[in-house]
Design a protein around this motif. Structure first.
Motif, PDB file in Angstrom:
ATOM      1  N   ALA A  62       0.777  -1.168  -0.116  1.00 37.01           N
ATOM      2  CA  ALA A  62       0.045   0.029   0.104  1.00 37.01           C
ATOM      3  C   ALA A  62       0.757   1.286   0.003  1.00 37.01           C
ATOM      4  N   ILE A  63       0.207   2.350  -0.438  1.00 36.72           N
ATOM      5  CA  ILE A  63       0.817   3.693  -0.140  1.00 36.72           C
ATOM      6  C   ILE A  63       0.009   4.255   0.791  1.00 36.72           C
ATOM      7  N   ILE A  64       0.767   4.775   1.819  1.00 39.10           N
ATOM      8  CA  ILE A  64       0.119   5.583   3.084  1.00 39.10           C
ATOM      9  C   ILE A  64       0.675   7.123   2.833  1.00 39.10           C
ATOM     10  N   TYR A  65      -0.696   7.955   2.342  1.00 36.89           N
ATOM     11  CA  TYR A  65      -0.408   9.212   1.860  1.00 36.89           C
ATOM     12  C   TYR A  65      -0.631  10.208   3.134  1.00 36.89           C
ATOM     13  N   THR A  66       0.409  11.241   3.510  1.00 40.98           N
ATOM     14  CA  THR A  66       0.083  12.082   4.470  1.00 40.98           C
ATOM     15  C   THR A  66       0.285  13.379   4.012  1.00 40.98           C
ATOM     16  N   ASP A  67      -0.822  14.309   4.204  1.00 38.22           N
ATOM     17  CA  ASP A  67      -0.641  15.531   3.996  1.00 38.22           C
ATOM     18  C   ASP A  67      -0.268  16.201   5.304  1.00 38.22           C
ATOM     19  N   PRO A  92      -3.224   0.233  -3.417  1.00 40.24           N
ATOM     20  CA  PRO A  92      -4.071   0.663  -2.543  1.00 40.24           C
ATOM     21  C   PRO A  92      -3.393   1.910  -1.920  1.00 40.24           C
ATOM     22  N   VAL A  93      -4.255   2.942  -1.564  1.00 42.22           N
ATOM     23  CA  VAL A  93      -3.914   4.350  -1.076  1.00 42.22           C
ATOM     24  C   VAL A  93      -4.471   4.422   0.168  1.00 42.22           C
ATOM     25  N   ILE A  94      -3.823   4.776   1.395  1.00 43.14           N
ATOM     26  CA  ILE A  94      -4.386   4.949   2.609  1.00 43.14           C
ATOM     27  C   ILE A  94      -4.181   6.216   3.126  1.00 43.14           C
ATOM     28  N   ALA A  95      -5.457   6.911   3.368  1.00 39.03           N
ATOM     29  CA  ALA A  95      -5.090   8.470   3.613  1.00 39.03           C
ATOM     30  C   ALA A  95      -4.758   8.764   5.120  1.00 39.03           C
ATOM     31  N   SER A  96      -3.902   9.841   5.317  1.00 40.93           N
ATOM     32  CA  SER A  96      -3.582  10.296   6.861  1.00 40.93           C
ATOM     33  C   SER A  96      -3.325  11.729   6.533  1.00 40.93           C
ATOM     34  N   GLY A  97      -3.670  12.386   7.744  1.00 36.31           N
ATOM     35  CA  GLY A  97      -3.356  13.687   8.025  1.00 36.31           C
ATOM     36  C   GLY A  97      -4.940  14.389   8.013  1.00 36.31           C
ATOM     37  N   GLY A  98      -5.376  15.119   8.959  1.00 37.29           N
ATOM     38  CA  GLY A  98      -6.490  15.632   9.041  1.00 37.29           C
ATOM     39  C   GLY A  98      -7.620  15.052   9.190  1.00 37.29           C
ATOM     40  N   VAL A  99      -7.851  13.763   9.351  1.00 35.90           N
ATOM     41  CA  VAL A  99      -9.030  13.225   9.408  1.00 35.90           C
ATOM     42  C   VAL A  99      -9.887  13.309  10.757  1.00 35.90           C
TER      43      VAL A  99
END
Length: 241
Positions: free
Chosen positions: A162-167, A192-199
Motif C-alpha cells: 500500500a501507499i500511505i499518503y500523509t498531507d 491501494p492508497v491509505i489517507a492520513s492527515g487531518g481526518v
C-alpha cells in the motif's frame, strides 16, 4: 474502507503532533499498549503505529512500547519511523508486526523498498509524506523536489502492499483531510492508497470512502478527542459508498 487508529510514539508516550512539529505535541496516554487495546476493544481491525523519535533518529527508539502493543493486541499493526535497513525490517516482522512502512528510504534507497517487498510480500508499505505536493523525509524535517505521484508510480511494479499518503499541513490540525489530492493519487496508481492527515470527523471518513478508490484512512487526534466515535465510524465504513 479500513479505519486505522493511530498511535504516535514520542518518548514512550502516545502523543499527537501538529503539522509534524515535535515541539507541538500533546500527550494522550502514558500507556500506549492500554490505549491500543482500547481501540481494539472498540472494534478496530488494524492499528497504525509511528515511532516519531525513530523517524528523526533514523533507527528505532520506541521499541519497548511497540513490542508491548504487539504483545497486548490481537489485531494486525503497521509501523513507520526509523525503519531504514533490511535488518530492522526483518526484526520487526519477526516480532509480529504485520506491515512495515518505509518512508525516508523510499526516496533515498528505493532499491531497499523493492528488495524488502520481494522478500516479504504484502508486508511492506511505502509512506509518502507531502507538503504542497512534494515529498518530505526524515520525520518531515527535510523537503525534497520529488513529486508525490512520481514517487508512488515508481513503486507500481515493486510489490508493495500500500501507499500511505500523509498531507503534513493537515496532520494533527483537525481541519479535514486533503480528499482531492488523496483521490487523485489513488486514481494515478494501481496500489491501494491509505489517507492520513487531518481526518477529524465522520463526515471526513465518509468523504474519503465515497471516492470509491481510497482503501483506508488513518486518524489519531479525532479519536482521542472524541470527535470521531470509533464504533460508529467502523459501522459506517462497512456500508457501501
Amino acid at each position: 474502507m479500513i479505519l486505522y487508529p493511530a498511535i504516535d510514539l514520542k518518548d514512550g508516550q502516545a502523543v499527537r503532533l501538529v503539522h509534524g512539529d515535535m515541539q507541538q505535541s500533546t500527550v494522550f496516554s502514558d500507556d500506549p499498549a492500554a490505549q491500543a487495546q482500547s481501540f481494539v476493544d472498540a472494534g478496530c481491525e488494524w492499528l497504525h503505529l509511528v515511532d516519531l523519535n525513530g523517524a528523526f533518529a533514523g533507527a528505532p527508539v520506541n521499541a519497548g512500547p511497540v513490542e508491548a502493543i504487539l504483545e497486548t493486541c490481537d489485531v494486525p499493526a503497521q509501523l513507520g519511523g526509523g525503519i531504514r535497513d533490511m535488518q530492522t525490517i526483518e526484526r520487526w516482522l519477526r516480532k509480529g508486526l504485520a506491515r512495515v512502512i518505509l518512508g525516508t528510504v523510499a526516496v533515498e534507497d528505493p532499491d531497499l523498498v523493492r528488495t524488502a517487498a520481494r522478500a516479504f510480500p504484502g508486508q511492506v508499505a511505502v509512506g509518502i509524506d507531502a507538503r504542497n505536493g512534494f515529498v518530505a523525509t526524515k520525520g518531515w524535517a527535510e523537503e525534497t523536489t520529488v513529486r508525490v505521484t512520481d514517487l508512488a508510480q515508481s513503486f507500481e511494479d515493486a510489490g508493495v502492499a500500500a501507499i500511505i499518503y500523509t498531507d503534513i499541513l493537515r496532520d494533527g490540525a483537525m481541519g479535514g483531510p486533503n480528499v482531492a489530492a488523496t483521490e487523485a493519487l489513488a486514481r494515478a496508481v494501481s496500489l491501494p492508497v491509505i489517507a492520513s492527515g487531518g481526518v477529524s470527523s465522520l463526515a471526513d471518513l465518509i468523504a474519503l470512502r465515497d471516492t470509491g478508490v481510497i482503501s483506508g484512512a488513518i486518524s489519531g487526534r479525532a479519536l482521542y478527542d472524541g470527535a470521531i466515535n470509533l464504533p460508529e465510524a467502523l459501522r459506517a465504513l462497512k456500508e457501501p459508498a
